[in-house]
Design an enzyme around this catalytic site. Sequence first.
Site, PDB file in Angstrom:
ATOM      1  N   HIS A 159      31.412  37.067  39.021  1.00 57.46           N
ATOM      2  CA  HIS A 159      32.175  35.937  39.563  1.00 57.46           C
ATOM      3  C   HIS A 159      33.654  36.299  39.679  1.00 57.46           C
ATOM      4  O   HIS A 159      34.388  35.708  40.462  1.00 57.46           O
ATOM      5  CB  HIS A 159      31.989  34.677  38.710  1.00 57.46           C
ATOM      6  CG  HIS A 159      32.743  34.675  37.422  1.00 57.46           C
ATOM      7  ND1 HIS A 159      32.345  35.411  36.323  1.00 57.46           N
ATOM      8  CD2 HIS A 159      33.873  34.032  37.054  1.00 57.46           C
ATOM      9  CE1 HIS A 159      33.196  35.209  35.330  1.00 57.46           C
ATOM     10  NE2 HIS A 159      34.132  34.380  35.747  1.00 57.46           N
ATOM     11  N   LYS A 174      34.430  43.611  32.542  1.00 54.36           N
ATOM     12  CA  LYS A 174      35.186  44.112  31.382  1.00 54.36           C
ATOM     13  C   LYS A 174      34.332  44.025  30.129  1.00 54.36           C
ATOM     14  O   LYS A 174      33.682  43.014  29.882  1.00 54.36           O
ATOM     15  CB  LYS A 174      36.448  43.264  31.185  1.00 54.36           C
ATOM     16  CG  LYS A 174      37.398  43.832  30.138  1.00 54.36           C
ATOM     17  CD  LYS A 174      38.254  44.896  30.764  1.00 54.36           C
ATOM     18  CE  LYS A 174      39.159  45.589  29.746  1.00 54.36           C
ATOM     19  NZ  LYS A 174      38.442  46.517  28.882  1.00 54.36           N
ATOM     20  N   LYS A 233      33.769  34.573  27.093  1.00 52.91           N
ATOM     21  CA  LYS A 233      35.068  34.755  26.436  1.00 52.91           C
ATOM     22  C   LYS A 233      36.192  34.818  27.454  1.00 52.91           C
ATOM     23  O   LYS A 233      37.219  34.153  27.318  1.00 52.91           O
ATOM     24  CB  LYS A 233      35.082  36.078  25.643  1.00 52.91           C
ATOM     25  CG  LYS A 233      34.384  36.067  24.325  1.00 52.91           C
ATOM     26  CD  LYS A 233      34.518  37.449  23.696  1.00 52.91           C
ATOM     27  CE  LYS A 233      33.411  37.695  22.716  1.00 52.91           C
ATOM     28  NZ  LYS A 233      33.466  39.050  22.157  1.00 52.91           N
ATOM     29  N   ASP A 259      41.060  32.455  30.110  1.00 52.38           N
ATOM     30  CA  ASP A 259      41.673  32.665  31.431  1.00 52.38           C
ATOM     31  C   ASP A 259      42.037  34.118  31.699  1.00 52.38           C
ATOM     32  O   ASP A 259      43.110  34.428  32.235  1.00 52.38           O
ATOM     33  CB  ASP A 259      42.922  31.775  31.592  1.00 52.38           C
ATOM     34  CG  ASP A 259      42.571  30.305  31.668  1.00 52.38           C
ATOM     35  OD1 ASP A 259      41.593  29.970  32.351  1.00 52.38           O
ATOM     36  OD2 ASP A 259      43.259  29.485  31.028  1.00 52.38           O
ATOM     37  N   LYS A 316      29.262  45.237  29.177  1.00 52.03           N
ATOM     38  CA  LYS A 316      29.177  45.914  27.881  1.00 52.03           C
ATOM     39  C   LYS A 316      28.450  47.232  28.067  1.00 52.03           C
ATOM     40  O   LYS A 316      27.605  47.372  28.965  1.00 52.03           O
ATOM     41  CB  LYS A 316      28.414  45.051  26.869  1.00 52.03           C
ATOM     42  CG  LYS A 316      28.824  45.332  25.434  1.00 52.03           C
ATOM     43  CD  LYS A 316      30.199  44.769  25.132  1.00 52.03           C
ATOM     44  CE  LYS A 316      30.585  44.991  23.679  1.00 52.03           C
ATOM     45  NZ  LYS A 316      31.891  44.369  23.377  1.00 52.03           N
ATOM     46  N   SER A 356      43.501  43.654  26.070  1.00 47.88           N
ATOM     47  CA  SER A 356      43.013  44.651  27.035  1.00 47.88           C
ATOM     48  C   SER A 356      43.451  44.276  28.456  1.00 47.88           C
ATOM     49  O   SER A 356      43.787  45.144  29.268  1.00 47.88           O
ATOM     50  CB  SER A 356      41.486  44.741  26.981  1.00 47.88           C
ATOM     51  OG  SER A 356      41.066  45.508  25.884  1.00 47.88           O
TER      52      SER A 356
END
Length: 475
Positions: free
Chosen positions: A70, A75, A99, A104, A111, A367
């Site tokens: 989306h 990540k 998360k 945001d 993963k 990150s």
Amino acid sequence: MSKNQNKTGSYSFFNCIEKNFDKAARFISIEKGLLEQIKACNSVYRMHFPVKIGKEIKVVEAYRVQHSHHKLPCKGGIRYSMKVNQDEIMTLAALMTYKCAIVDVPFGGAKGGIKIDPQTISSENIEKITRRYTSELIKKNFIGPGIDVPAPDYGTGEREMSWIFDTFLSLRSGDVDALACVTGKPVSQGGVRGRKEATGLGVFYGVRELCHVKEDMDSVGLDVGLVGKRIIIQGLGNVGYHAASFFHESGAIIIALAEREGAIYNEKGLNVSKVFLHLKNNGSILNFPEAKNIEKTEKALELECDILIPAALENVIHKNNANRIKAKIIGEAANGPITPEADEILDKKGVIIVPDIYLNAGGVTVSYFEWLKNLSHVRYGRMEKKFRENVNAEFLQVIETVCKKKISIEEKKIILRGPREIDLVRSGLEDTMINGFHKICDLKKSLKIENMRTAAFVLSINKIIDSYEKLGIFP
């Protein structure tokens, strides 16, 4: 026994997340099929590749899962463990999606995992495996600054991320944004200051914010604030250690620390730095001079305390021990430490659970800051630190002139100092965690949702739906 349960009666890790998702779906008015699309993993890449270790060729099993597209890039960290399997990696990828939405951070969840024990493999062979894994990801377009950006996780760190970056650069030479293909790198290779402690610090900020809410503290019979709160932390890895350190510095009392081999307890409090030094020197937290040993780690979770922080493994609190948990607040620093059955038991007991999909989002938040730093090609603070110091100096001069009083050299140093990179990173993380907490609580109140976990999932799903609608995917 349900088909989704294992022999011990516990649900699979992925099914635990699905059950939490389904609870939240009751508060969302959208077609069921679209919810199923959000819940499902988009891409699962399972690979087996040969690596020469010593005189033998070993076949290594590895995964990369992209849960949601989306938002791009995807990540998520890469873990090295013999327990790595498809169910675990799919679950962790899904958690990353939720998360990122809550705090945001504009990423889809992903993963990765390699089924090896890094403790029994030489550094040279870990490097071989890491570089080969990276080349496999590149072949299938599963890594890149705008595609999928890995990070450290259990069993990995700056060293492995450095190898991933170097391998990517060697195969994608000339890519001006190559630094942004992976985060959690050493600062000398484009990493950001404050990344190592980010998840633990995020846990601290989230629990601290809860402890400032009088209504919530009254509901569990505690005073407002962290000072004097009795805390137990399970897991003294990167997350647990930093969380413990920040709680200790804030005036909380760390009464117990638990690791795989057992736990230590001191009702008057443990000095976290001393315990960590003892662990480093002896390979175990047991037999720490200022504490009593607890033979079984599980027993430490059941001690009297105000706040329990599980910061190690999933499913450590389950239907068989939930009734014995005496903590009034549980902060999920680990991924999925409480099973759905235990959740229901703890809810009935009035325990406040700060959920993992919010509380341990500090790592991915920082990150994100590193990724932005790599794409902008400039260090945080470089263009404003000196300017801020000059402005502060002018203000200070005016104050001294008006007040006709000189300020001490020590006070001047504090006032004049401009923001360093770590100051800006921690400030951004703190603001992110505070805002995320209040968005969850506001939604919980407005929809009369029973707990923070369900409210967090509702918030996350709504944000994902909003992203899809803006893309024109949903009718």
